[in-house]
Design a protein around this motif. Structure first.
Motif, PDB file in Angstrom:
ATOM      1  N   GLN A   1       0.849  -1.104  -0.011  1.00 54.57           N
ATOM      2  CA  GLN A   1       0.086   0.103   0.107  1.00 54.57           C
ATOM      3  C   GLN A   1       0.906   1.222  -0.009  1.00 54.57           C
ATOM      4  OE1 GLN A   1      -3.626   0.134   0.211  1.00 54.57           O
ATOM      5  NE2 GLN A   1      -3.362  -1.701  -0.639  1.00 54.57           N
ATOM      6  N   HIS A   2       1.758   1.257   0.816  1.00 51.60           N
ATOM      7  CA  HIS A   2       2.826   2.325   0.839  1.00 51.60           C
ATOM      8  C   HIS A   2       3.704   2.503  -0.490  1.00 51.60           C
ATOM      9  CE1 HIS A   2       6.817   4.109   1.492  1.00 51.60           C
ATOM     10  NE2 HIS A   2       6.223   4.750   2.410  1.00 51.60           N
ATOM     11  N   ALA A   3       3.927   1.597  -0.787  1.00 54.83           N
ATOM     12  CA  ALA A   3       4.748   1.792  -2.581  1.00 54.83           C
ATOM     13  C   ALA A   3       3.857   2.400  -3.609  1.00 54.83           C
ATOM     14  CB  ALA A   3       5.505   0.431  -2.761  1.00 54.83           C
ATOM     15  N   PHE A   4       2.676   1.592  -3.356  1.00 56.05           N
ATOM     16  CA  PHE A   4       1.711   2.009  -4.559  1.00 56.05           C
ATOM     17  C   PHE A   4       1.195   3.649  -4.345  1.00 56.05           C
ATOM     18  CE2 PHE A   4      -2.254   2.640  -6.661  1.00 56.05           C
ATOM     19  CZ  PHE A   4      -2.098   2.114  -8.070  1.00 56.05           C
ATOM     20  N   GLY A   5       1.118   3.980  -3.160  1.00 58.28           N
ATOM     21  CA  GLY A   5       0.671   5.192  -2.700  1.00 58.28           C
ATOM     22  C   GLY A   5       1.676   6.250  -3.309  1.00 58.28           C
ATOM     23  N   LEU A   6       3.034   5.977  -3.154  1.00 62.27           N
ATOM     24  CA  LEU A   6       3.988   6.645  -3.570  1.00 62.27           C
ATOM     25  C   LEU A   6       4.390   6.849  -5.110  1.00 62.27           C
ATOM     26  CD1 LEU A   6       6.585   8.592  -3.066  1.00 62.27           C
ATOM     27  CD2 LEU A   6       8.053   6.337  -2.822  1.00 62.27           C
ATOM     28  N   PHE A   7       3.982   5.527  -5.741  1.00 59.69           N
ATOM     29  CA  PHE A   7       3.858   5.527  -7.105  1.00 59.69           C
ATOM     30  C   PHE A   7       2.549   6.261  -7.798  1.00 59.69           C
ATOM     31  CE2 PHE A   7       2.470   2.644 -10.792  1.00 59.69           C
ATOM     32  CZ  PHE A   7       3.049   3.069 -11.745  1.00 59.69           C
ATOM     33  N   ALA A   8       1.537   6.332  -7.168  1.00 62.53           N
ATOM     34  CA  ALA A   8       0.653   6.974  -7.808  1.00 62.53           C
ATOM     35  C   ALA A   8       0.810   8.342  -7.473  1.00 62.53           C
ATOM     36  CB  ALA A   8      -1.082   6.516  -6.975  1.00 62.53           C
ATOM     37  N   GLY A   9       1.132   8.614  -6.416  1.00 63.69           N
ATOM     38  CA  GLY A   9       1.374  10.135  -5.925  1.00 63.69           C
ATOM     39  C   GLY A   9       2.441  10.723  -6.552  1.00 63.69           C
ATOM     40  N   THR A  10       3.307  10.296  -7.425  1.00 66.91           N
ATOM     41  CA  THR A  10       4.417  10.759  -8.103  1.00 66.91           C
ATOM     42  C   THR A  10       4.216  10.660  -9.448  1.00 66.91           C
ATOM     43  OG1 THR A  10       5.784   8.793  -7.767  1.00 66.91           O
ATOM     44  CG2 THR A  10       6.362  10.566  -6.136  1.00 66.91           C
ATOM     45  N   ALA A  11       3.444   9.613 -10.108  1.00 66.55           N
ATOM     46  CA  ALA A  11       3.660   9.276 -11.405  1.00 66.55           C
ATOM     47  C   ALA A  11       2.096   9.671 -12.136  1.00 66.55           C
ATOM     48  CB  ALA A  11       3.790   7.771 -11.567  1.00 66.55           C
ATOM     49  N   VAL A  12       0.959  10.152 -11.238  1.00 65.03           N
ATOM     50  CA  VAL A  12      -0.136  10.663 -11.977  1.00 65.03           C
ATOM     51  C   VAL A  12      -0.340  12.113 -11.803  1.00 65.03           C
ATOM     52  CG1 VAL A  12      -2.574  10.063 -11.884  1.00 65.03           C
ATOM     53  CG2 VAL A  12      -1.246   8.170 -11.340  1.00 65.03           C
ATOM     54  N   ASN A  13      -0.785  12.834 -12.612  1.00 62.90           N
ATOM     55  CA  ASN A  13      -0.466  14.299 -12.563  1.00 62.90           C
ATOM     56  C   ASN A  13      -1.801  15.084 -12.075  1.00 62.90           C
ATOM     57  OD1 ASN A  13      -2.108  14.779 -14.952  1.00 62.90           O
ATOM     58  ND2 ASN A  13      -0.515  13.519 -16.005  1.00 62.90           N
ATOM     59  N   ASP A  14      -2.673  14.371 -12.132  1.00 62.32           N
ATOM     60  CA  ASP A  14      -3.979  15.117 -11.624  1.00 62.32           C
ATOM     61  C   ASP A  14      -4.520  14.660 -10.364  1.00 62.32           C
ATOM     62  OD1 ASP A  14      -6.062  17.206 -12.454  1.00 62.32           O
ATOM     63  OD2 ASP A  14      -7.358  15.281 -11.906  1.00 62.32           O
ATOM     64  N   THR A  15      -4.964  15.448  -9.127  1.00 62.33           N
ATOM     65  CA  THR A  15      -5.451  15.160  -8.163  1.00 62.33           C
ATOM     66  C   THR A  15      -6.375  13.937  -8.201  1.00 62.33           C
ATOM     67  OG1 THR A  15      -4.811  17.352  -7.149  1.00 62.33           O
ATOM     68  CG2 THR A  15      -5.939  15.902  -5.732  1.00 62.33           C
ATOM     69  N   SER A  16      -7.299  14.154  -8.947  1.00 64.38           N
ATOM     70  CA  SER A  16      -8.483  13.224  -8.974  1.00 64.38           C
ATOM     71  C   SER A  16      -8.165  12.009  -9.365  1.00 64.38           C
ATOM     72  CB  SER A  16      -9.653  14.064  -9.877  1.00 64.38           C
ATOM     73  OG  SER A  16      -9.201  13.923 -11.299  1.00 64.38           O
ATOM     74  N   SER A  17      -7.103  11.828 -10.359  1.00 59.63           N
ATOM     75  CA  SER A  17      -6.719  10.433 -10.853  1.00 59.63           C
ATOM     76  C   SER A  17      -5.854   9.905  -9.815  1.00 59.63           C
ATOM     77  CB  SER A  17      -5.991  10.871 -12.231  1.00 59.63           C
ATOM     78  OG  SER A  17      -6.780  11.261 -13.273  1.00 59.63           O
ATOM     79  N   VAL A  18      -5.132  10.657  -9.325  1.00 58.04           N
ATOM     80  CA  VAL A  18      -4.124  10.111  -8.081  1.00 58.04           C
ATOM     81  C   VAL A  18      -5.223   9.456  -6.961  1.00 58.04           C
ATOM     82  CG1 VAL A  18      -2.732  10.590  -6.040  1.00 58.04           C
ATOM     83  CG2 VAL A  18      -2.266  11.513  -8.294  1.00 58.04           C
ATOM     84  N   VAL A  19      -6.118  10.070  -6.616  1.00 62.28           N
ATOM     85  CA  VAL A  19      -7.043   9.579  -5.472  1.00 62.28           C
ATOM     86  C   VAL A  19      -7.820   8.425  -6.148  1.00 62.28           C
ATOM     87  CG1 VAL A  19      -9.409  10.348  -4.228  1.00 62.28           C
ATOM     88  CG2 VAL A  19      -7.392  11.882  -4.607  1.00 62.28           C
ATOM     89  N   ALA A  20      -8.458   8.247  -7.368  1.00 62.95           N
ATOM     90  CA  ALA A  20      -9.024   7.444  -7.964  1.00 62.95           C
ATOM     91  C   ALA A  20      -8.188   6.099  -7.873  1.00 62.95           C
ATOM     92  CB  ALA A  20      -9.665   7.986  -9.369  1.00 62.95           C
ATOM     93  N   ALA A  21      -7.162   6.507  -8.636  1.00 61.93           N
ATOM     94  CA  ALA A  21      -6.300   5.201  -8.845  1.00 61.93           C
ATOM     95  C   ALA A  21      -5.954   4.483  -7.343  1.00 61.93           C
ATOM     96  CB  ALA A  21      -4.769   5.586  -9.548  1.00 61.93           C
ATOM     97  N   ALA A  22      -5.314   5.383  -6.402  1.00 62.90           N
ATOM     98  CA  ALA A  22      -5.055   4.837  -5.090  1.00 62.90           C
ATOM     99  C   ALA A  22      -6.172   4.270  -4.350  1.00 62.90           C
ATOM    100  CB  ALA A  22      -4.329   5.991  -4.408  1.00 62.90           C
ATOM    101  N   SER A  23      -7.338   4.867  -4.364  1.00 63.31           N
ATOM    102  CA  SER A  23      -8.583   4.221  -3.558  1.00 63.31           C
ATOM    103  C   SER A  23      -8.982   3.099  -4.228  1.00 63.31           C
ATOM    104  CB  SER A  23      -9.614   5.368  -4.028  1.00 63.31           C
ATOM    105  OG  SER A  23      -9.486   6.635  -3.444  1.00 63.31           O
ATOM    106  N   THR A  24      -8.721   2.621  -5.380  1.00 61.72           N
ATOM    107  CA  THR A  24      -8.952   1.714  -5.957  1.00 61.72           C
ATOM    108  C   THR A  24      -8.132   0.311  -5.555  1.00 61.72           C
ATOM    109  OG1 THR A  24      -9.654   2.444  -8.050  1.00 61.72           O
ATOM    110  CG2 THR A  24      -9.090   0.109  -8.206  1.00 61.72           C
ATOM    111  N   TYR A  25      -6.796   0.912  -5.215  1.00 65.41           N
ATOM    112  CA  TYR A  25      -5.843  -0.071  -4.624  1.00 65.41           C
ATOM    113  C   TYR A  25      -5.864  -0.260  -3.342  1.00 65.41           C
ATOM    114  CZ  TYR A  25      -1.119  -2.459  -4.887  1.00 65.41           C
ATOM    115  OH  TYR A  25      -0.391  -3.321  -4.994  1.00 65.41           O
ATOM    116  N   GLY A  26      -6.345   0.648  -2.448  1.00 62.03           N
ATOM    117  CA  GLY A  26      -6.913   0.315  -1.015  1.00 62.03           C
ATOM    118  C   GLY A  26      -6.571   1.728  -0.270  1.00 62.03           C
ATOM    119  N   SER A  27      -7.291   1.731   0.836  1.00 59.54           N
ATOM    120  CA  SER A  27      -7.291   2.794   1.852  1.00 59.54           C
ATOM    121  C   SER A  27      -6.037   3.512   2.242  1.00 59.54           C
ATOM    122  CB  SER A  27      -8.093   2.747   2.843  1.00 59.54           C
ATOM    123  OG  SER A  27      -7.580   1.522   3.730  1.00 59.54           O
ATOM    124  N   GLY A  28      -5.053   2.398   2.273  1.00 57.21           N
ATOM    125  CA  GLY A  28      -3.724   2.831   2.960  1.00 57.21           C
ATOM    126  C   GLY A  28      -2.944   3.535   1.737  1.00 57.21           C
ATOM    127  N   ALA A  29      -3.013   2.971   0.595  1.00 57.93           N
ATOM    128  CA  ALA A  29      -2.314   3.573  -0.527  1.00 57.93           C
ATOM    129  C   ALA A  29      -2.948   5.049  -0.848  1.00 57.93           C
ATOM    130  CB  ALA A  29      -2.723   2.762  -1.731  1.00 57.93           C
TER     131      ALA A  29
END
Length: 362
Positions: free
Chosen positions: A184-212
């Motif tokens: 969850q930690h690694a994917f959160g960092l991946f999504a937070g640094t590799a996706v550019n728009d806030t909405s997409s970051v939240v959507a991708a990470a929420s799909t992976y898990g609450s921790g992410a």
């Protein structure tokens, strides 16, 4: 009747149709997300919204509410997410993500310059796509536009191109994360640094898990602060370019500087207040709510309810963004900006994973 002549009640009434439409889609998407948790409510919302918006474009009566849902509702949801964190967590996440965050940003800006030039994408457009991909999508584009003097058609191209890969990231990134066995930690960092728009970051990470999602939001919001140095740097470059151009042309200044004030564009004047205004209000709100939560004022039993409300608001916002999908805008953007956006998306994604591997984050 003009907007200025409307009463607050009338203005609120104009938001109802669009907000109701986005909320209805979000309800359906939430039900789908319960049955298909791998897909999740946010992804379902943006897909349903995009399909409906393509089949039949929402009329003008829906536009105010849809715009409010896609921006204000999303930003409010991000503020609520601050209730899940403390300032200690914010500071720790910021420090942990800094090498990957700065590395991906530098790689993206350099790649935008090099690949953009090779493709023949004009300077302002490649700057907008590069900054939008490297920092935070439309927000960064909006901040940079007046500084570099980009025209509206360039902004439309950049936003349309970036939006396409935002949607792609929401769908593809969780699959990549599961394939790589990311925590969850690694994917959160991946999504937070590799996706550019806030909405997409939240959507991708929420799909992976609450921790992410918790980790990705903080990484993304810290990354948003990069708007400030990038905008200031671009303002300096624009000013320097104007000076060189004026000097080369042989302009004679009235004040002896070598620049004709009547010809050379005025250099933006920066003040602490203007710099502060570059920071999105929802970032400030997020930090304030996290500060309140750090004091223990928000009781622990309230956290799940707040998280549920935030998740639903995110789905409402993503549904509205789906309704706003401009297929014609993608066609107008042409082939080369699309290739540039796709190339930067891949470069940033790979550099994020590579830097995580080098720093031991994966």
């Amino acid at each position: 009747m003009t907007d200025a002549a409307l009463t607050p009640l009338d203005r609120a009434g104009r938001l109802v149709p669009g907000l109701a439409l986005a909320t209805g889609i979000a309800v359906v998407a939430t039900v789908i997300g319960r049955f298909l948790p791998v897909v999740g409510a946010p992804v379902s919302g943006v897909v349903i919204g995009a399909v409906l918006g393509t089949v039949r474009r929402p009329g003008q009566v829906f536009r105010p509410g849809i715009t409010t849902a896609s921006k204000t509702v999303l930003q409010s949801a991000v503020v609520l997410l601050g209730a899940q964190l403390s300032l200690v967590q914010v500071a720790r996440v910021g420090v942990q993500s800094l090498p990957v965050m700065l590395g991906t940003l530098v790689v993206c800006l350099v790649a935008a310059w090099g690949i953009g030039r090779a493709l023949g994408v004009v300077g302002n457009l490649r700057t907008l796509i590069g900054v939008g991909t490297g920092i935070c999508g439309a927000s960064a584009i909006a901040a940079v536009t007046p500084v570099i003097g980009a025209v509206s058609i360039e902004v439309a191209y950049a936003v349309s191109t970036i939006f396409l890969f935002n949607v792609a990231a929401v769908v593809v990134f969780p699959v990549v994360g599961h394939a790589l066995g990311m925590s969850q930690h690694a994917f959160g960092l991946f999504a937070g640094t590799a996706v550019n728009d806030t909405s997409s970051v939240v959507a991708a990470a929420s799909t992976y898990g609450s921790g992410a999602a918790d980790f990705a939001v903080v990484v993304k919001l810290v990354r948003t602060l990069m708007i400030i140095p990038v905008v200031l740097g671009l303002a300096w470059l624009v000013g320097r370019r104007a000076e060189r151009s004026a000097t080369t042309a042989g302009d004679v200044a009235l004040d002896g500087t070598g620049i004709d004030p009547a010809v050379a564009p005025a250099r933006p004047r920066w003040s602490p207040r203007r710099v502060f205004r570059l920071v999105p209000w929802f970032l400030i709100g997020f930090v304030l709510v996290a500060a309140v939560n750090s004091t223990g004022v928000i009781p622990g039993p309230a956290h799940p309810a707040i998280a549920t409300i935030a998740a639903f608001l995110i789905t409402v916002a993503l549904s509205a963004i789906g309704l706003s999908t401009d297929i014609a805008g993608f066609r107008r953007a042409g082939f080369r900006p699309l290739v540039l956006g796709g190339s930067l998306w891949i470069v940033v994604s790979l550099s994020s994973l590579g830097l995580q591997a080098l720093t031991g984050s994966i």
